[in-house]
Design an enzyme around this catalytic site. Structure first.
Site, PDB file in Angstrom:
ATOM      1  N   GLU A   1     -42.784 -20.378   6.227  1.00 10.26           N
ATOM      2  CA  GLU A   1     -42.849 -21.618   6.992  1.00 10.26           C
ATOM      3  C   GLU A   1     -44.286 -22.144   6.904  1.00 10.26           C
ATOM      4  O   GLU A   1     -45.233 -21.397   7.188  1.00 10.26           O
ATOM      5  CB  GLU A   1     -42.474 -21.349   8.451  1.00 10.26           C
ATOM      6  CG  GLU A   1     -42.504 -22.624   9.272  1.00 10.26           C
ATOM      7  CD  GLU A   1     -42.109 -22.423  10.740  1.00 10.26           C
ATOM      8  OE1 GLU A   1     -41.706 -21.309  11.116  1.00 10.26           O
ATOM      9  OE2 GLU A   1     -42.231 -23.403  11.495  1.00 10.26           O
TER      10      GLU A   1
ATOM     11  N   ARG B   1     -41.381  -4.393   7.708  1.00  8.34           N
ATOM     12  CA  ARG B   1     -42.598  -5.196   7.632  1.00  8.34           C
ATOM     13  C   ARG B   1     -43.776  -4.327   7.230  1.00  8.34           C
ATOM     14  O   ARG B   1     -43.789  -3.127   7.467  1.00  8.34           O
ATOM     15  CB  ARG B   1     -42.948  -5.774   9.016  1.00  8.34           C
ATOM     16  CG  ARG B   1     -42.029  -6.814   9.535  1.00  8.34           C
ATOM     17  CD  ARG B   1     -42.415  -7.167  10.971  1.00  8.34           C
ATOM     18  NE  ARG B   1     -43.665  -7.915  11.033  1.00  8.34           N
ATOM     19  CZ  ARG B   1     -43.720  -9.239  10.945  1.00  8.34           C
ATOM     20  NH1 ARG B   1     -42.625  -9.945  10.793  1.00  8.34           N
ATOM     21  NH2 ARG B   1     -44.873  -9.855  11.023  1.00  8.34           N
TER      22      ARG B   1
ATOM     23  N   LYS C   1     -48.848 -15.315  12.642  1.00  8.90           N
ATOM     24  CA  LYS C   1     -49.553 -16.561  12.338  1.00  8.90           C
ATOM     25  C   LYS C   1     -50.037 -17.244  13.603  1.00  8.90           C
ATOM     26  O   LYS C   1     -51.089 -17.857  13.614  1.00  8.90           O
ATOM     27  CB  LYS C   1     -48.625 -17.506  11.555  1.00  8.90           C
ATOM     28  CG  LYS C   1     -48.659 -17.260  10.066  1.00  8.90           C
ATOM     29  CD  LYS C   1     -47.832 -18.282   9.319  1.00  8.90           C
ATOM     30  CE  LYS C   1     -46.402 -17.854   9.283  1.00  8.90           C
ATOM     31  NZ  LYS C   1     -45.520 -18.773   8.565  1.00  8.90           N
TER      32      LYS C   1
HETATM   33  P1  ATP Z   1     -45.139 -15.358  11.852  1.00  2.00           P
HETATM   34  O1  ATP Z   1     -44.151 -14.797  12.815  1.00  2.00           O
HETATM   35  O2  ATP Z   1     -46.486 -14.779  11.910  1.00  2.00           O
HETATM   36  O3  ATP Z   1     -45.114 -16.850  11.819  1.00  2.00           O
HETATM   37  P2  ATP Z   1     -43.191 -15.230   9.858  1.00  2.00           P
HETATM   38  O4  ATP Z   1     -42.530 -13.978   9.486  1.00  2.00           O
HETATM   39  O5  ATP Z   1     -42.412 -16.147  10.723  1.00  2.00           O
HETATM   40  O6  ATP Z   1     -44.600 -14.896  10.433  1.00  2.00           O
HETATM   41  P3  ATP Z   1     -42.789 -16.764   7.555  1.00  2.00           P
HETATM   42  O7  ATP Z   1     -43.647 -17.821   6.985  1.00  2.00           O
HETATM   43  O8  ATP Z   1     -41.492 -17.180   8.101  1.00  2.00           O
HETATM   44  O9  ATP Z   1     -43.679 -16.036   8.610  1.00  2.00           O
HETATM   45  O10 ATP Z   1     -42.601 -15.569   6.542  1.00  2.00           O
HETATM   46  C1  ATP Z   1     -42.154 -15.717   5.224  1.00  2.00           C
HETATM   47  C2  ATP Z   1     -41.591 -14.418   4.753  1.00  2.00           C
HETATM   48  O11 ATP Z   1     -42.574 -13.392   4.845  1.00  2.00           O
HETATM   49  C3  ATP Z   1     -40.404 -13.968   5.601  1.00  2.00           C
HETATM   50  O12 ATP Z   1     -39.356 -13.643   4.719  1.00  2.00           O
HETATM   51  C4  ATP Z   1     -40.899 -12.762   6.331  1.00  2.00           C
HETATM   52  O13 ATP Z   1     -39.892 -11.803   6.457  1.00  2.00           O
HETATM   53  C5  ATP Z   1     -42.036 -12.252   5.449  1.00  2.00           C
HETATM   54  N1  ATP Z   1     -43.046 -11.562   6.234  1.00  2.00           N
HETATM   55  C6  ATP Z   1     -43.740 -12.048   7.288  1.00  2.00           C
HETATM   56  N2  ATP Z   1     -44.541 -11.102   7.824  1.00  2.00           N
HETATM   57  C7  ATP Z   1     -44.364  -9.988   7.080  1.00  2.00           C
HETATM   58  C8  ATP Z   1     -44.912  -8.661   7.120  1.00  2.00           C
HETATM   59  N3  ATP Z   1     -45.799  -8.288   8.060  1.00  2.00           N
HETATM   60  N4  ATP Z   1     -44.485  -7.775   6.197  1.00  2.00           N
HETATM   61  C9  ATP Z   1     -43.612  -8.133   5.250  1.00  2.00           C
HETATM   62  N5  ATP Z   1     -43.058  -9.352   5.157  1.00  2.00           N
HETATM   63  C10 ATP Z   1     -43.424 -10.282   6.055  1.00  2.00           C
HETATM   64 MG    MG Z   2     -40.530 -17.320  10.094  1.00  2.87          MG
HETATM   65 MG    MG Z   3     -42.479 -16.785  12.706  1.00  2.44          MG
END
Ligand code: ATP
Ligand code: MG
Ligand code: MG
Length: 569
Positions: free
Chosen positions: A32, A275, A285
């Site tokens: 995102e 993760r 984020k």
């Molecule tokens: P945040 O909650 O910090 O906004 P997010 O997971 O919502 O992070 P996205 O931009 O939606 O962020 O993530 C894109 C992809 O990266 C998703 O498929 C998510 O599963 C993966 N991802 C995010 N954080 C991790 C992590 N710590 N380890 C492995 N994959 C991750």
């Molecule tokens: Mg997300």
């Molecule tokens: Mg998120």
């Protein structure tokens, strides 16, 4: 390239290719654009892009931009840049917003099929009706509206007739489902807010599970890899894919073909993995954004940040990060990786790839009194002790040199093998020097050391083998280039800044000493270099020319990591 990894996801892919279920695999990475990518995303990127590459398939980069207001084109550019920096290239770049018309048509189909309805409950009422883990939910009083009424209301939602939050479109599944995600989840909400790509075209926006599953299906994704928190969402993912049934309904995605977007929908399979969690790091984020907004750091690319931008500016290498992801492996077991493992991977890569240079960070002048006044010469040094292909370089040497202040001790502690009054030490690549006189200022601070160089010990001469305990680095005081050197430490002073069980919040654990700025001296061959050039400064650690502030005539270096794990526990 040979496929070496044997994790369960690669095994599934291998089986699917062997059985003929797929002739080629197609993955995607769907961030995102509401912030910059962080170290955790490196795992998702390396998996989705890496597996596609290993099995000669494709990986799309899809911006999951269904939350206008929180998202920004600046982040889109940053994400593209970071993915490429990590060493990957996407097959196609897509945006979930490319599919808004398809999502809308698909929602109308769900209504016509009797499996979606417009609800008037507000958010709070909906929560109340949803029930709890131990108590079934209740059907909304609006659940049994006719198809005609639902279609009419949904079209009017789309036309912008209703206020934010006053209506939602919900999937009609099961208010008693054990999985809360299946209790008639919302699939559209009203939000009268401009979108960075579609402007004011849409007053309604699709919800994550609906948009994400259909995006995967539209792009022909075969294996949709995501983190474990989405495991509970998989039934809904499958529900959306099955009920909309894109492959058999080309009229739904005709707009994409009309717009020139090649489209061949498939039935994707979601697979979850754990993760990446690292000690001393924050992988949210929202929290990273707060560190920037509240000026705990100087921006998303601050070298203290565990964003990919920050790690890059700090001098971490793509190969080092990929090595970490390989080492950590893929499983469904949640765990926390020690930050030292990451540093170890970076050291391993830099040891092999970074040329050696000399720099003095906290200088003390050393004068070789038995050399003629103004004496200068040029020495030749190997650029890498273990790899001749790095070649050699010229290093100017002169009667006066800078040494590291801490390499001299007037009152040496036990076991101190560097320079002390009357003591001897080897000046790297020069010979053995003896400290004859310690010069102090009026306050008693040591300001200069007067030493003699034993001419018999100069390299190439028979006496060069004479043993002394210590070897120290130096730079020519006459030719050295002044530099700003930023020495970084971990941003958080505790391993688990996120755990709030000590009554403190994560922000209380920000380490105020995580950045120190020093004024040092570099040998000339370390100064006249391009931004992002990486070196080992002998005995000090790995350093990188700052990609923003470094100039050949005003060098700025960041310490990436020390040579050994010196973190005080
Ligand atoms: P945040 O909650 O910090 O906004 P997010 O997971 O919502 O992070 P996205 O931009 O939606 O962020 O993530 C894109 C992809 O990266 C998703 O498929 C998510 O599963 C993966 N991802 C995010 N954080 C991790 C992590 N710590 N380890 C492995 N994959 C991750
Ligand atoms: Mg997300
Ligand atoms: Mg998120």
């Amino acid at each position: 390239p040979a496929v070496q990894h044997q994790d369960f996801i690669r095994q599934i892919v291998r089986d699917d290719l062997a059985s003929g279920k797929h002739v080629a695999i197609h993955t995607r990475f769907p961030p995102e654009p509401n912030g910059y990518l962080h170290i955790g995303h490196a795992k998702a990127i390396c998996l989705s892009f890496g597996i596609a590459r290993e099995f000669s398939g494709w990986c799309n980069l899809r911006l999951d931009d269904t939350n206008p207001g929180k998202e920004d084109p600046e982040f889109v550019e940053g994400i593209k840049d970071d993915v490429r920096w990590l060493g990957f290239e996407w097959h196609e770049l897509r945006h979930a917003s490319d599919y808004f018309e398809v999502f809308y048509r698909a929602a109308c189909k769900l209504i016509e099929d009797g499996v979606a309805y417009v609800d008037d409950l507000n958010a709070e009422e909906m929560r109340e009706y949803r029930g709890t883990l131990t108590a079934a939910g209740r059907n909304s009083p609006h659940r049994d509206r006719s198809v005609e009424e639902n279609l009419d209301l949904f079209r009017r939602m789309r036309a912008g007739e209703f206020a934010d939050g006053s209506k939602t479109l919900r999937a009609k599944i099961d208010m008693a489902a054990g999985n809360m995600n299946m209790r008639d989840p919302a699939i559209y909400r009203i939000r009268k807010i401009a979108h960075q790509n579609t402007g004011d075209a849409w007053p309604i926006y699709p919800m994550y599970d609906y948009a994400h599953s259909l995006s995967d299906a539209l792009e022909g994704i075969t294996h949709s890899l995501c983190t474990l928190e989405f495991e509970d969402h998989r039934p809904l993912y499958d529900w959306c894919v099955d009920k909309v049934d894109l492959p058999n309904h080309p009229e739904l995605w005709q707009p994409l073909l009309d717009a020139g977007l090649p489209t061949q929908p498939a039935k994707p399979r979601q697979i979850e993995f754990s993760r990446l969690n690292l000690s001393y790091c924050i992988t949210s984020k929202r929290k990273l954004a707060q560190l920037v907004a509240d000026h705990y750091v100087d921006g998303w690319d601050d070298p203290r940040m565990n964003t990919l931008r920050g790690l890059r500016r700090r001098g971490f290498t793509p190969a080092g990060l990929r090595l970490l992801i390989d080492r950590v492996g893929v499983s469904k077991q949640n765990s926390v990786i020690d930050y030292a493992v990451l540093e170890g991977c970076i050291r391993e890569d830099l040891d092999a790839t970074a040329a050696r240079r000399m720099a003095v960070l906290e200088p003390l002048k050393l004068v070789l009194t038995n050399l003629p006044e103004g004496h200068e010469e040029t020495l030749s040094f190997p650029n890498h002790p273990k790899d001749e292909s790095f070649g050699t370089r010229d290093v100017p040497f002169s009667r006066e040199v800078w040494i590291e202040r801490e390499d001299f001790a007037e009152v040496p502690p036990k076991g101190f093998h560097r320079l002390k009054p009357e003591g001897e030490v080897r000046l790297r690549g020069v010979g053995i020097v003896k400290c004859e006189q310690v010069i102090k200022d009026a306050d008693g601070n040591v300001v200069e050391l007067h030493c003699t160089l034993d001419p018999e010990t100069r390299s190439g001469l028979p006496g060069a083998d004479r043993k002394v305990k210590g070897t120290i680095h130096w730079v020519s005081a006459k030719r050295a280039v002044a530099a700003e050197v930023r020495v970084y430490d971990r941003l958080f002073s505790v391993a688990a800044p996120d755990s709030e069980d000590d009554g403190k919040t994560w922000l209380d654990h920000v380490n105020p000493e995580a950045k120190r700025v020093l004024r040092g001296w570099l040998e000339p061959a370390a100064a006249d270099v391009a931004p992002e050039q990486r070196f080992q400064f002998e005995r000090l650690g790995y350093f990188v020319a700052d990609r923003v502030d470094h100039r050949a005539d005003a060098p700025v270096f960041n310490r990436t990591v020390t040579l050994r794990d010196t973190w005080a526990r």
